[in-house]
Design a protein around this motif. Structure first.
Motif, PDB file in Angstrom:
ATOM      1  N   PRO A  98       0.819  -1.220   0.000  1.00 15.98           N
ATOM      2  CA  PRO A  98       0.000   0.000   0.000  1.00 15.98           C
ATOM      3  C   PRO A  98       0.855   1.273   0.000  1.00 15.98           C
ATOM      4  N   ALA A  99       0.270   2.366  -0.464  1.00 16.63           N
ATOM      5  CA  ALA A  99       0.988   3.638  -0.601  1.00 16.63           C
ATOM      6  C   ALA A  99       1.512   4.153   0.742  1.00 16.63           C
ATOM      7  N   ASP A 100       0.718   3.996   1.822  1.00 15.55           N
ATOM      8  CA  ASP A 100       1.178   4.517   3.128  1.00 15.55           C
ATOM      9  C   ASP A 100       2.409   3.754   3.634  1.00 15.55           C
ATOM     10  N   VAL A 101       2.537   2.484   3.249  1.00  9.55           N
ATOM     11  CA  VAL A 101       3.729   1.720   3.623  1.00  9.55           C
ATOM     12  C   VAL A 101       4.912   2.184   2.781  1.00  9.55           C
ATOM     13  N   LYS A 102       4.675   2.384   1.469  1.00 10.61           N
ATOM     14  CA  LYS A 102       5.732   2.864   0.579  1.00 10.61           C
ATOM     15  C   LYS A 102       6.269   4.217   1.030  1.00 10.61           C
ATOM     16  N   GLN A 103       5.366   5.099   1.449  1.00 18.19           N
ATOM     17  CA  GLN A 103       5.754   6.468   1.829  1.00 18.19           C
ATOM     18  C   GLN A 103       6.188   6.572   3.285  1.00 18.19           C
ATOM     19  N   ARG A 104       6.156   5.473   4.006  1.00 19.74           N
ATOM     20  CA  ARG A 104       6.570   5.423   5.417  1.00 19.74           C
ATOM     21  C   ARG A 104       5.762   6.388   6.288  1.00 19.74           C
TER      22      ARG A 104
END
Length: 154
Positions: A98-104
């Motif tokens: 997911p994007a929130d994991v990618k963007q930390r």
């Protein structure tokens, strides 16, 4: 085995040595071989690979330093020919997170990795756990890298 060829191709080897030792040489072993075949089609000519092997074995009055460029005989390829057919699918690919994991963005998303020294399943390894947002890292030494051992360590 190599003696008869140096005798049978004496003209080739004599001309090659003379050509490659000239002060302003323009020929490589490969280009000289093609040239020799063109001007002496009736004379026996060794392969370029054989010539390089003879130079390495010291059978000719030439050394690697006399060569304009010593070519790598096997060309490296960039394509990977080995495809793993029976690869286990152990959940989602890292590219599909997911994007929130990618963007930390949020705390609590951990990445695990196994660092192996000796490539034997019975040898010890390091299990690393990294939190994505804070980059906090936990490193554990595991006695082997069997799946059950790693799960028990986590």
């Amino acid at each position: 085995h190599s003696k008869p060829l140096t005798r049978n191709c004496w003209l080739y080897f004599a001309m090659l040595a003379k050509e490659l030792k000239r002060p302003f040489r323009s020929q490589s072993v490969a280009s000289f071989t093609a040239y020799f075949k063109r001007i002496h089609p009736d004379k026996p000519t060794p392969s370029v690979t054989t010539v390089y092997r003879y130079i390495d074995q010291g059978l000719l009055p030439l050394r690697n330093i006399d060569l304009p460029q010593k070519l790598r005989r096997r060309i490296k390829t960039t394509k990977h020919t080995h495809v793993r057919q029976n690869q286990k699918n152990l959940g989602l690919s890292i590219e599909k997170r997911p994007a929130d994991v990618k963007q930390r963005l949020t705390f609590g998303n951990w990445e695990a990795d196994l660092v192996k020294g000796v490539r034997k399943a019975s040898e010890p390894a390091l299990l690393t756990l990294t939190e994505r947002k804070t980059r906090y890292e936990i490193v554990l030494k595991v006695p082997n890298y069997h799946a059950q051992t790693c799960l028990a360590a986590v």
